[in-house]
Structure formats: C-alpha cells, structure tokens
Design an enzyme around this catalytic site. Structure first.
Site: not given
Ligand code: 2HA
Ligand code: ZN
Length: 272
Positions: A116, A140, A142, A170, A211
């Site tokens: 990414e 990033h 999940h 908050e 995602h």
């Molecule tokens: O596997 O999170 O978006 C890595 C990730 C791809």
């Molecule tokens: Zn991801």
C-alpha cells in the site's frame, strides 16, 4: 548506537505490538509508515546505506522529495515487528522527483515496502501540505468493527461520521473533521491511492469499504489513539445495533454545545 536502541524505532515497535494486541492486524493485514524528522535522519545516518537502486513508487509525491520513511514490509506480519525489526520494516528514501524510492536500511532478504505504499505516500503528500508538515504517520488497519459497519451502514462519510460521533461524546473532539469512505476498490495501486488521498484533504480518517481504515496523525501516539477511538466507537455501534438499535442518543444541539465548550469547529453538514 544500534537501530533498535533509537527512540522513534522503539516507539514504532511498541505501537505495532499494541496494534497487534488490539486485533487490528491479522496475518500480514495492515501497514504503517512514519516520516522521519531531520533530527532522526541525522541519528540514523551512520547506520543507513544509500547505495541501493531507486524503484518506481507508481505515483508522484513531489513535496516528499528526499524525505525518509520508516515503513512496514509487504507480506510481513505487524506482530513480528517488535521481535525482528530489519526483517519486517525498513527505511526508504524518496528521490528528488518524488517518483522513486530506495531502501536505505532494513527489509533484508529481498523484502519490499508495503503493497500500500502508493496510498500511504499520496496520503502523506496531502497531509504534508495541509498540516504544514505536522502529520508524520499513516496507519492502515483491518479494524474489525469498522469493517463490519461497512456491510450495514450506507457507504457515505456523513452517515459514518454522525453515527460514530454519537457513540462516544469525545469523538467529535478527537475527529472533528469527520470520516471519508472509499467504496470497495482493488487495493495496492494508484487508483485507490488517488481516492484515499482525495478524502484525506478533508479528513484524518478514511475507511476502505469491506477492507479497513486509514488514519493520519502527528505522532505515533496520536495516530494510534485516533484509530483506537474510531474503532471503539464502531464497536459500541455494533453492540447498539445488535441490541435492536438506539432508543436515545446525542442530539445535534448537544454536539453544537460540545463544540463550543471544547473549542472545536465541526461542520453543520454532520448536524442535520
Ligand atoms: O496485506 O492490508 O491492504 C496488507 C494490506 C493490504
Ligand atoms: Zn489492508
């Protein structure tokens, strides 16, 4: 001085371990990038090797020319960053044109930066200009409950913002600029990077439907804290919806009163 003894590296390892313990980073899920300060670049200068070849980023980030980033590796597990730094993370340098990167430390045995990287660098690019260089982190994750909500709520940033603000008093103070939502797209390329960075012009949080989520912040603590706050709010909403939905909530006027007393500016678009 070894890389592992340097403060920002130790902080990064703590953050990745905390994020793993939160359950946000199964297998190789998620990635984190951190733009080093001038002082930190100086601190590591005897440990890095600038002789590698430049490789294409796939997007152009002119304002990040010659900047150094600590990045997690493609296919690497966030849970392993704390125990084996150079196998799982690296430091990359951006070239003069903002089009290429080279690995100057870590990512040993042929490892590469996160898949990414385009989304991270384009988001850094937007935030660099918008915050006058204050924001240094893109994370990033999940995050389970945020992802779950993208199957139930309309994929509309105004709806996500208002619903998640209502789940904890908050929230409007922690993310007054709200949340953007990118519809489902193929991850890993320039197109999703473009869509994400466009929403980063307005928000510090951008959800990728079905995602995960991207957060931008000034330092590791604040970015982790932002992710934690929005994901906790999502967890409360999942519980509320599972109990049959809201019977009472925070009103638009309540939010205006909160914004006044906490001296944050929140847009009326969220207060209808
Ligand atoms: O596997 O999170 O978006 C890595 C990730 C791809
Ligand atoms: Zn991801």
């Amino acid at each position: 001085m070894k890389m592992n003894d340097i403060k920002f590296i130790k902080n990064f390892q703590k953050m990745t371990n905390d994020a793993w313990l939160k359950g946000w980073h199964e297998r190789n899920g998620g990635n984190i990038t951190y733009r080093l300060t001038k002082e930190e670049v100086n601190e590591v200068k005897d440990l890095i090797d600038e002789s590698a070849e430049y490789k294409s980023i796939g997007v152009k980030v002119e304002n990040l020319a010659n900047e150094y980033f600590l990045v997690t590796g493609s296919g690497k597990f966030i849970r392993n960053v704390a125990i084996d730094l150079e196998a799982n993370v690296g430091i990359v340098k951006i070239d003069e044109a903002g089009e290429n990167y080279k690995i100057v430390w870590g990512l040993i045995n042929g490892a590469k930066p996160t898949s990414e990287l385009p989304s991270h660098l384009m988001s850094h690019c937007v935030k660099y200009d918008q915050t006058g260089g204050k924001h240094r982190i893109i994370m990033h994750s999940h995050a389970t409950n945020i992802i779950a909500l993208t199957f139930v709520l309309p994929l509309d940033g105004v709806v996500f913002t208002r619903e998640l603000w209502e789940m904890a008093t908050e929230c409007p103070v922690v993310f007054p600029s709200g949340i953007g939502v990118v519809p489902w797209m193929v991850p890993g390329g320039a197109q999703i990077a473009e869509a994400t960075s466009e929403l980063m012009k307005k928000h510090d949080i951008v959800i990728w439907a079905h995602h995960g989520v991207f957060c931008s912040g000034e330092d590791l603590d604040l970015t982790f804290g932002l992710m934690d706050t929005v994901e906790k709010s999502a967890e409360i909403l999942v519980k509320v919806l599972s109990m049959g939905g809201k019977r009472q909530t925070i009103s638009s006027q309540n939010f205006r009163d909160l914004a006044r007393d906490f001296k944050v500016s929140i847009s009326e678009e969220y207060l209808k």
